[in-house]
Every structure is written in C-alpha cells, then in structure tokens.
Scaffold this motif. Structure first.
Motif, PDB file in Angstrom:
ATOM      1  N   TYR A 147      22.157  21.495   3.634  1.00 30.32           N
ATOM      2  CA  TYR A 147      21.445  22.395   2.723  1.00 30.32           C
ATOM      3  C   TYR A 147      21.405  21.810   1.314  1.00 30.32           C
ATOM      4  CZ  TYR A 147      21.256  26.370  -0.561  1.00 30.32           C
ATOM      5  OH  TYR A 147      20.981  27.205  -1.609  1.00 30.32           O
ATOM      6  N   PHE A 193      15.790  29.983   2.911  1.00 24.43           N
ATOM      7  CA  PHE A 193      16.259  30.441   4.224  1.00 24.43           C
ATOM      8  C   PHE A 193      15.301  29.982   5.325  1.00 24.43           C
ATOM      9  CE2 PHE A 193      15.908  33.868   7.458  1.00 24.43           C
ATOM     10  CZ  PHE A 193      17.146  33.698   8.064  1.00 24.43           C
ATOM     11  N   ASN A 194      14.007  30.046   5.086  1.00 28.01           N
ATOM     12  CA  ASN A 194      13.014  29.644   6.077  1.00 28.01           C
ATOM     13  C   ASN A 194      12.739  28.142   6.084  1.00 28.01           C
ATOM     14  OD1 ASN A 194      12.486  32.286   7.065  1.00 28.01           O
ATOM     15  ND2 ASN A 194      11.244  32.673   5.257  1.00 28.01           N
ATOM     16  N   LEU A 195      13.127  27.453   5.037  1.00 26.88           N
ATOM     17  CA  LEU A 195      12.827  26.024   4.930  1.00 26.88           C
ATOM     18  C   LEU A 195      13.959  25.112   5.381  1.00 26.88           C
ATOM     19  CD1 LEU A 195      11.104  26.030   1.414  1.00 26.88           C
ATOM     20  CD2 LEU A 195       9.999  25.851   3.657  1.00 26.88           C
ATOM     21  N   LYS A 240      21.714  30.317   8.038  1.00 31.43           N
ATOM     22  CA  LYS A 240      21.618  31.325   9.097  1.00 31.43           C
ATOM     23  C   LYS A 240      21.291  32.711   8.554  1.00 31.43           C
ATOM     24  CE  LYS A 240      22.359  28.170  12.005  1.00 31.43           C
ATOM     25  NZ  LYS A 240      21.181  27.555  12.568  1.00 31.43           N
ATOM     26  N   SER A 241      21.681  32.999   7.307  1.00 35.44           N
ATOM     27  CA  SER A 241      21.303  34.264   6.683  1.00 35.44           C
ATOM     28  C   SER A 241      21.353  34.104   5.169  1.00 35.44           C
ATOM     29  CB  SER A 241      22.207  35.423   7.132  1.00 35.44           C
ATOM     30  OG  SER A 241      23.501  35.279   6.596  1.00 35.44           O
ATOM     31  N   LYS A 248      12.825  35.048  -5.354  1.00 36.71           N
ATOM     32  CA  LYS A 248      11.930  34.815  -4.216  1.00 36.71           C
ATOM     33  C   LYS A 248      11.957  33.343  -3.808  1.00 36.71           C
ATOM     34  CE  LYS A 248       8.937  38.709  -5.135  1.00 36.71           C
ATOM     35  NZ  LYS A 248       7.689  39.175  -5.739  1.00 36.71           N
ATOM     36  N   ALA A 281      15.151  32.791  -1.894  1.00 36.53           N
ATOM     37  CA  ALA A 281      15.053  33.374  -0.551  1.00 36.53           C
ATOM     38  C   ALA A 281      14.212  32.503   0.378  1.00 36.53           C
ATOM     39  CB  ALA A 281      14.463  34.782  -0.648  1.00 36.53           C
ATOM     40  N   LYS A 282      13.211  31.811  -0.137  1.00 31.55           N
ATOM     41  CA  LYS A 282      12.370  30.951   0.694  1.00 31.55           C
ATOM     42  C   LYS A 282      13.159  29.814   1.328  1.00 31.55           C
ATOM     43  CE  LYS A 282       7.979  31.814  -1.595  1.00 31.55           C
ATOM     44  NZ  LYS A 282       6.901  31.270  -2.433  1.00 31.55           N
ATOM     45  N   PRO A 332      16.952  24.701   8.026  1.00 34.36           N
ATOM     46  CA  PRO A 332      17.480  25.249   9.284  1.00 34.36           C
ATOM     47  C   PRO A 332      18.968  25.636   9.303  1.00 34.36           C
ATOM     48  CG  PRO A 332      16.000  23.428   9.750  1.00 34.36           C
ATOM     49  CD  PRO A 332      16.188  23.472   8.253  1.00 34.36           C
TER      50      PRO A 332
END
Length: 109
Positions: free
Chosen positions: A77, A36-38, A43-44, A30, A33-34, A40
């Motif tokens: 990233y 991904f939202n943090l 993309k997936s 989890k 996966a977070k 930019p």
C-alpha cells in the motif's frame, strides 16, 4: 488474550491546517477513500471526525482506519503509485499527522 489472525490495522490521525476549506477537506477524504478500490491489499477503509468528550485529541481532528491482512500488505500500500501520489496531495494540507500500525487483540474474560 487472542490476537486477531490475518488482520492488521493502519491508523492515520490528521489535523488539517487552519483555514483549509471544508469542501477541500471533503475532497481529500474522498481521495483517501478511493485508495480502497485502487490498492488490492486494503481490505476495509473507515474514517471519522473526533467527537470525544474528553478533549484529549491533542489537536487531531480526523481518524482514518485501513485494514490489511499483513505488514506486507501495508508495505505494498505505502509503495503503490496511487498512495504515493495521494500523499503528495494531502501532506501540504496537514498541520500534523500520526500513523500507527497494530494487530488487534481480543481479551476474553
């Protein structure tokens, strides 16, 4: 063969340390996966557990796949504070890991 334009895949293969509780692994997934939202440039994000019948996984149990538009996005990233902090949390729980970056190529027959 045709290289996918503007797409770069970042694969992270992991084997968690023996004895790592399943709920702890779930929490780490989890947390991954977070990102991904943090961050930019991501993309997936997809992940899964090894289910191969060939048993050639060399001990790796989990696969995480992130998609970017460029190597610059991967670099952003990797340097992002959220990724740096997450790496500090996940690495002590890993027996081993492998990272591969590649540009997908499609074969037209």
């Amino acid at each position: 063969m045709e290289e996918a334009k503007g797409v770069l895949k970042h694969l992270f293969l992991a084997k968690f340390k023996d004895g790592t509780p399943p709920d702890q692994i779930d929490g780490l997934i989890k947390g991954f996966a977070k990102l991904f939202n943090l961050i930019p440039p991501v993309k997936s994000f997809h992940w899964g557990k090894d289910v191969s019948a060939e048993n050639l996984h060399q001990g790796f149990t989990h696969v995480f796949e992130l998609t970017f538009e460029s190597m610059e996005g991967v670099a952003e990233y990797l340097a992002h504070p959220a990724h740096v902090e997450f790496a500090k949390v996940i690495r002590p729980n890993l027996d081993k890991f492998l990272v591969i970056d590649y540009k997908p190529t499609t074969v037209h027959l």
